[in-house]
Design a protein around this motif. Structure first.
Motif, PDB file in Angstrom:
ATOM      1  N   THR A 147       0.834  -1.189   0.000  1.00  0.00           N
ATOM      2  CA  THR A 147       0.000   0.000   0.000  1.00  0.00           C
ATOM      3  C   THR A 147       0.872   1.243   0.000  1.00  0.00           C
ATOM      4  N   THR A 148       0.306   2.339  -0.508  1.00  0.00           N
ATOM      5  CA  THR A 148       0.963   3.646  -0.423  1.00  0.00           C
ATOM      6  C   THR A 148       0.199   4.569   0.511  1.00  0.00           C
ATOM      7  N   GLY A 149      -0.814   4.032   1.203  1.00  0.00           N
ATOM      8  CA  GLY A 149      -1.633   4.847   2.085  1.00  0.00           C
ATOM      9  C   GLY A 149      -2.944   5.223   1.428  1.00  0.00           C
ATOM     10  N   ASP A 150      -3.646   6.155   2.037  1.00  0.00           N
ATOM     11  CA  ASP A 150      -4.936   6.616   1.534  1.00  0.00           C
ATOM     12  C   ASP A 150      -4.715   7.825   0.630  1.00  0.00           C
ATOM     13  N   PRO A 151      -4.988   7.708  -0.683  1.00  0.00           N
ATOM     14  CA  PRO A 151      -4.715   8.831  -1.588  1.00  0.00           C
ATOM     15  C   PRO A 151      -5.537  10.073  -1.269  1.00  0.00           C
ATOM     16  N   LYS A 152      -6.683   9.910  -0.606  1.00  0.00           N
ATOM     17  CA  LYS A 152      -7.515  11.067  -0.268  1.00  0.00           C
ATOM     18  C   LYS A 152      -6.837  11.961   0.773  1.00  0.00           C
ATOM     19  N   LEU A 153      -5.863  11.400   1.501  1.00  0.00           N
ATOM     20  CA  LEU A 153      -5.179  12.163   2.544  1.00  0.00           C
ATOM     21  C   LEU A 153      -3.846  12.732   2.085  1.00  0.00           C
ATOM     22  N   HIS A 154      -3.466  12.412   0.866  1.00  0.00           N
ATOM     23  CA  HIS A 154      -2.116  12.741   0.394  1.00  0.00           C
ATOM     24  C   HIS A 154      -1.824  14.238   0.482  1.00  0.00           C
ATOM     25  N   GLU A 155      -2.753  15.064   0.016  1.00  0.00           N
ATOM     26  CA  GLU A 155      -2.490  16.502  -0.046  1.00  0.00           C
ATOM     27  C   GLU A 155      -2.914  17.239   1.213  1.00  0.00           C
ATOM     28  N   THR A 156      -4.037  16.842   1.809  1.00  0.00           N
ATOM     29  CA  THR A 156      -4.611  17.657   2.891  1.00  0.00           C
ATOM     30  C   THR A 156      -4.707  16.943   4.233  1.00  0.00           C
ATOM     31  N   GLY A 157      -4.366  15.672   4.294  1.00  0.00           N
ATOM     32  CA  GLY A 157      -4.470  14.936   5.550  1.00  0.00           C
ATOM     33  C   GLY A 157      -3.288  15.207   6.469  1.00  0.00           C
ATOM     34  N   THR A 158      -3.375  14.655   7.661  1.00  0.00           N
ATOM     35  CA  THR A 158      -2.292  14.760   8.637  1.00  0.00           C
ATOM     36  C   THR A 158      -1.611  13.402   8.776  1.00  0.00           C
ATOM     37  N   PRO A 159      -0.384  13.381   9.297  1.00  0.00           N
ATOM     38  CA  PRO A 159       0.274  12.091   9.538  1.00  0.00           C
ATOM     39  C   PRO A 159      -0.547  11.172  10.442  1.00  0.00           C
ATOM     40  N   GLU A 160      -1.222  11.748  11.427  1.00  0.00           N
ATOM     41  CA  GLU A 160      -2.030  10.937  12.339  1.00  0.00           C
ATOM     42  C   GLU A 160      -3.204  10.311  11.609  1.00  0.00           C
ATOM     43  N   GLN A 161      -3.856  11.092  10.738  1.00  0.00           N
ATOM     44  CA  GLN A 161      -4.953  10.545   9.943  1.00  0.00           C
ATOM     45  C   GLN A 161      -4.458   9.438   9.019  1.00  0.00           C
ATOM     46  N   SER A 162      -3.263   9.613   8.485  1.00  0.00           N
ATOM     47  CA  SER A 162      -2.702   8.611   7.576  1.00  0.00           C
ATOM     48  C   SER A 162      -2.446   7.296   8.298  1.00  0.00           C
ATOM     49  N   VAL A 163      -1.846   7.378   9.485  1.00  0.00           N
ATOM     50  CA  VAL A 163      -1.585   6.160  10.253  1.00  0.00           C
ATOM     51  C   VAL A 163      -2.886   5.449  10.568  1.00  0.00           C
ATOM     52  N   GLU A 164      -3.921   6.208  10.925  1.00  0.00           N
ATOM     53  CA  GLU A 164      -5.209   5.604  11.229  1.00  0.00           C
ATOM     54  C   GLU A 164      -5.824   4.954   9.991  1.00  0.00           C
ATOM     55  N   ALA A 165      -5.679   5.604   8.827  1.00  0.00           N
ATOM     56  CA  ALA A 165      -6.199   5.022   7.589  1.00  0.00           C
ATOM     57  C   ALA A 165      -5.466   3.736   7.245  1.00  0.00           C
ATOM     58  N   LEU A 166      -4.158   3.714   7.442  1.00  0.00           N
ATOM     59  CA  LEU A 166      -3.384   2.508   7.180  1.00  0.00           C
ATOM     60  C   LEU A 166      -3.775   1.389   8.139  1.00  0.00           C
ATOM     61  N   ARG A 167      -4.044   1.747   9.392  1.00  0.00           N
ATOM     62  CA  ARG A 167      -4.514   0.740  10.350  1.00  0.00           C
ATOM     63  C   ARG A 167      -5.823   0.120   9.862  1.00  0.00           C
ATOM     64  N   GLY A 168      -6.701   0.951   9.308  1.00  0.00           N
ATOM     65  CA  GLY A 168      -7.950   0.430   8.767  1.00  0.00           C
ATOM     66  C   GLY A 168      -7.733  -0.479   7.573  1.00  0.00           C
ATOM     67  N   GLN A 169      -6.753  -0.146   6.724  1.00  0.00           N
ATOM     68  CA  GLN A 169      -6.446  -1.010   5.589  1.00  0.00           C
ATOM     69  C   GLN A 169      -5.958  -2.377   6.057  1.00  0.00           C
ATOM     70  N   VAL A 170      -5.115  -2.375   7.073  1.00  0.00           N
ATOM     71  CA  VAL A 170      -4.620  -3.647   7.616  1.00  0.00           C
ATOM     72  C   VAL A 170      -5.782  -4.467   8.178  1.00  0.00           C
ATOM     73  N   GLU A 171      -6.716  -3.813   8.844  1.00  0.00           N
ATOM     74  CA  GLU A 171      -7.876  -4.532   9.379  1.00  0.00           C
ATOM     75  C   GLU A 171      -8.694  -5.164   8.255  1.00  0.00           C
ATOM     76  N   ARG A 172      -8.869  -4.438   7.151  1.00  0.00           N
ATOM     77  CA  ARG A 172      -9.624  -4.999   6.023  1.00  0.00           C
ATOM     78  C   ARG A 172      -8.857  -6.147   5.368  1.00  0.00           C
ATOM     79  N   LEU A 173      -7.536  -6.045   5.365  1.00  0.00           N
ATOM     80  CA  LEU A 173      -6.723  -7.160   4.866  1.00  0.00           C
ATOM     81  C   LEU A 173      -6.912  -8.381   5.762  1.00  0.00           C
TER      82      LEU A 173
END
Length: 298
Positions: free
Chosen positions: A191-217
């Motif tokens: 994964t490269t993370g959540d593309p919706k957060l790339h420009e305007t998200g925060t690092p904390e939001q990104s980590v949380e989004a990645l945690r959600g991706q792992v849960e779905r995996l």
């Protein structure tokens, strides 16, 4: 935790490209990957070499470093011809190939063969045929398959891969259909993370989004009756809000990697610095990360 790098195929061998790949074999990096595109965004008007010929050349000057793509896609590939090239590459490397593979996206080389841009559904439909057929091509001596998008007629792959039953698949996916393919066919997930957060998200939001991706995996693996622990989880950096580039110090990178390790990631991939590009970074810091970060991560 494993640390790997991705070296974009923008340098002629005698202009520094060979030296980068040779340095990548030094202690610290688990693997060295390259992008499998015909061109790529901000590099469209400059040199850009083919991924598999590049990796073939690199195989002759390295002995233990794993080599691979992040990622190959159906944009301009067909499972039958791709399988033949991958089997050849795996043989030349002595079984050191990891195939990063994804559904692809628009832009870059998405219409290079003259096709109309595919919708997200069309990409998912093609990917759902592409991966199983490629899997068969790499594990069976002869394959006949009639699909909506990809077919094979007595296509031969005799001898197959050095790695058994085939070379490793690292499936890039975030949606349910792609994660299902990762669970069924992958030895790793990318994964490269959540593309919706790339420009305007925060690092904390990104980590949380990645945690959600792992849960779905995890759910996809459970549905496939597979232990998610048996699937490596790879983060290709450079596309999260903090950009994931080598920070100003080894300690800062260790903090970045450690936060993702806590959520199950087993491999972090960082881009080799390219001056004057989106991947510009301090080479000296990058070198220190390559040689010192793993000691602190454990």
């Amino acid at each position: 935790m494993l640390l790997s790098t991705v070296i974009l195929p923008v340098d002629r061998g005698h202009d520094g490209g060979r030296a980068k790949w040779q340095r990548a074999k030094e202690p610290g990096f688990h693997a060295a990957y390259t992008y499998d595109h015909l061109s790529w965004w901000t590099f469209r008007d400059g040199p850009w070499f083919g991924a598999l010929p590049t990796l073939t050349a690199v195989a002759t000057v390295t002995a233990r470093l794993r080599l691979g793509t992040v990622v190959t896609s159906p944009n301009f590939r067909h499972p039958v011809t791709l399988a033949k090239e991958l089997i050849s590459l795996d043989d030349i490397t002595g079984g050191r190939v990891t195939l990063g593979i994804g559904a692809g996206g628009n832009g870059c080389d998405a219409t290079a063969l003259g096709q109309e841009p595919w919708t997200p559904k069309e990409r998912a439909d093609r990917f759902a045929e592409f991966v199983p057929l490629l899997d068969r091509m790499l594990t069976e001596d002869a394959v006949t398959e009639s699909g909506s998008f990809y077919s094979a007629d007595e296509a031969r792959s005799i001898l197959g891969c050095v790695q058994r039953p085939r070379l490793l698949f690292a499936v890039a996916a975030t949606g349910p259909r792609g994660l299902k393919l990762a669970a069924r066919h992958g030895q790793a997930w990318v994964t490269t993370g959540d593309p919706k957060l790339h420009e305007t998200g925060t690092p904390e939001q990104s980590v949380e989004a990645l945690r959600g991706q792992v849960e779905r995996l995890c759910k996809a693996c459970a549905d496939a009756d597979r232990e998610v622990a048996g699937l490596d989880k790879i983060l290709l950096t450079g596309f999260t809000p903090d950009r994931g580039r080598p920070p100003e110090s080894v300690d800062a990178f260790v903090d970045f990697a450690g936060r993702h390790q806590e959520h199950g990631f087993t491999e972090i991939v960082i881009h080799w610095p390219i001056a004057g590009s989106d991947f510009a970074a301090n080479q000296a810091v990058f070198d220190k990360i390559a040689t010192e970060a793993l000691t602190q991560l454990g």
